[in-house]
Every structure is written in C-alpha cells, then in structure tokens.
Design a protein around this motif. Structure first.
Motif, short mmCIF file in Angstrom:
data_model
loop_
_atom_site.label_atom_id
_atom_site.label_comp_id
_atom_site.label_asym_id
_atom_site.label_seq_id
_atom_site.Cartn_x
_atom_site.Cartn_y
_atom_site.Cartn_z
N MET A 213 0.93 -1.19 0.13
CA MET A 213 -0.18 0.12 -0.01
C MET A 213 0.79 1.34 -0.09
O MET A 213 0.48 2.17 -0.60
CB MET A 213 -0.77 -0.14 1.22
CG MET A 213 -1.82 1.12 1.32
SD MET A 213 -3.10 0.76 -0.30
CE MET A 213 -4.39 1.86 0.29
N HIS A 214 1.89 1.40 0.88
CA HIS A 214 2.92 2.28 1.10
C HIS A 214 3.39 2.60 -0.51
O HIS A 214 3.64 3.93 -0.82
CB HIS A 214 4.05 2.08 1.82
CG HIS A 214 4.84 3.42 2.22
ND1 HIS A 214 5.93 3.13 1.28
CD2 HIS A 214 4.82 4.39 2.64
CE1 HIS A 214 6.93 4.21 1.47
NE2 HIS A 214 6.11 5.16 2.27
N SER A 215 3.97 1.71 -1.24
CA SER A 215 4.32 1.73 -2.43
C SER A 215 3.58 2.42 -3.65
O SER A 215 3.86 3.35 -4.41
CB SER A 215 5.01 0.45 -3.15
OG SER A 215 6.18 -0.23 -2.23
N LEU A 216 2.38 2.17 -3.57
CA LEU A 216 1.17 2.48 -4.52
C LEU A 216 1.10 4.00 -4.04
O LEU A 216 0.97 4.79 -4.99
CB LEU A 216 -0.20 1.75 -4.07
CG LEU A 216 -1.26 2.23 -4.97
CD1 LEU A 216 -1.12 2.19 -6.50
CD2 LEU A 216 -2.46 1.38 -4.56
N LEU A 217 0.75 4.44 -2.85
CA LEU A 217 0.67 5.72 -2.33
C LEU A 217 1.72 6.66 -2.86
O LEU A 217 1.71 7.64 -3.41
CB LEU A 217 0.21 5.76 -1.16
CG LEU A 217 -1.10 5.41 -0.53
CD1 LEU A 217 -1.18 5.18 1.06
CD2 LEU A 217 -2.25 5.99 -1.18
N TYR A 218 3.05 6.07 -2.53
CA TYR A 218 4.26 6.78 -3.17
C TYR A 218 4.18 6.98 -4.55
O TYR A 218 4.39 8.04 -4.79
CB TYR A 218 5.52 5.95 -2.52
CG TYR A 218 6.53 6.68 -3.24
CD1 TYR A 218 7.18 8.02 -2.35
CD2 TYR A 218 7.35 6.35 -3.98
CE1 TYR A 218 8.26 8.54 -2.76
CE2 TYR A 218 8.43 6.82 -4.42
CZ TYR A 218 9.01 7.99 -3.90
OH TYR A 218 10.29 8.45 -4.12
N THR A 219 3.96 6.08 -5.32
CA THR A 219 3.97 6.31 -6.75
C THR A 219 2.89 7.14 -7.24
O THR A 219 3.24 8.07 -8.11
CB THR A 219 3.78 4.67 -7.47
OG1 THR A 219 4.77 3.73 -6.99
CG2 THR A 219 3.82 4.94 -8.84
#
Length: 123
Positions: A1-7
């Motif tokens: 989830m963190h990677s998706l929000l960061y992207t």
C-alpha cells in the motif's frame, strides 16, 4: 500500500510542478526562471550525461564514494549545485556554439550529414 501511495503522490507532484511551470510561461514568457532554463533545455542530453558522470564520480566507489556518507540534504544540495554550474556552462557554450556537443553529434548521426557547430559572427 505504501508503494502504491508513494507512486501516485510522486506522479501527482511531478504533474503539479510541470503545470506550474507551464502556467508561469503562459502568463509571463520572459519570466526570469524560465530564461535561466532555456540554455540547459537546449542542451538537455549533454546535461543529462554530465549529471550522470558527476553523480558517478561523486557518489559511487569508482570515484569519491560519497554516497554512503552524504545524507539526503547534502545529496540534494549537491544536485542543485551541479545544476547551477550546468546552467552557467550551457549559457557560455551556447554563446559560441549552435548546439550542445552531444546534441550536435546526435543531430549529425540522425540526419546523416555534417552540421556546423560554431556560430557565425552575425548570429
């Protein structure tokens, strides 16, 4: 989830920066920051290669190896300093020459003919 929000946030922020620069250009085409970006914009490939070489020399083990000892703030300040030096170098280069050195080579390879690099006296 963190990677998706960061992207998603990085893409949105990049689009916001580009939109802001476009709006600034539309409202004030001769705005000072845009005038400074003209020379490195005309020599974008040369600047990209120059930044890559500077980063490799400064931060990787084949150069000074500062990548492990520099924090994020110093890394960003170094990148800004490199870009400011490039702005000055590009402005000086384009005073005497029509293209950046790598852009000149790329143009000759693309079109298959020789282009004059040096500006004529009346240009």
């Amino acid at each position: 989830m963190h990677s998706l929000l960061y992207t998603l946030s990085v893409t949105t922020l990049a689009l916001a920066y580009v939109s802001g620069l476009c709006l600034l250009y539309l409202r004030r085409p001769q705005a000072r920051p845009l005038v400074w970006l003209a020379a490195p914009g005309r020599m974008a490939l040369s600047c990209y290669i120059g930044q890559t070489l500077a980063g490799i020399i400064l931060f990787y083990g084949i150069g000074f190896g500062l990548g492990t000892s520099f924090g994020l703030v110093w890394t960003e300040l170094t990148a800004v300093a490199i870009f400011l030096v490039q702005i000055a170098c590009c402005s000086m280069w384009l005073h005497y020459y029509r293209f950046g050195p790598i852009e000149w080579l790329w143009r000759m390879l693309t079109y298959g003919r020789h282009f004059t690099l040096r500006k004529k006296k009346e240009e």
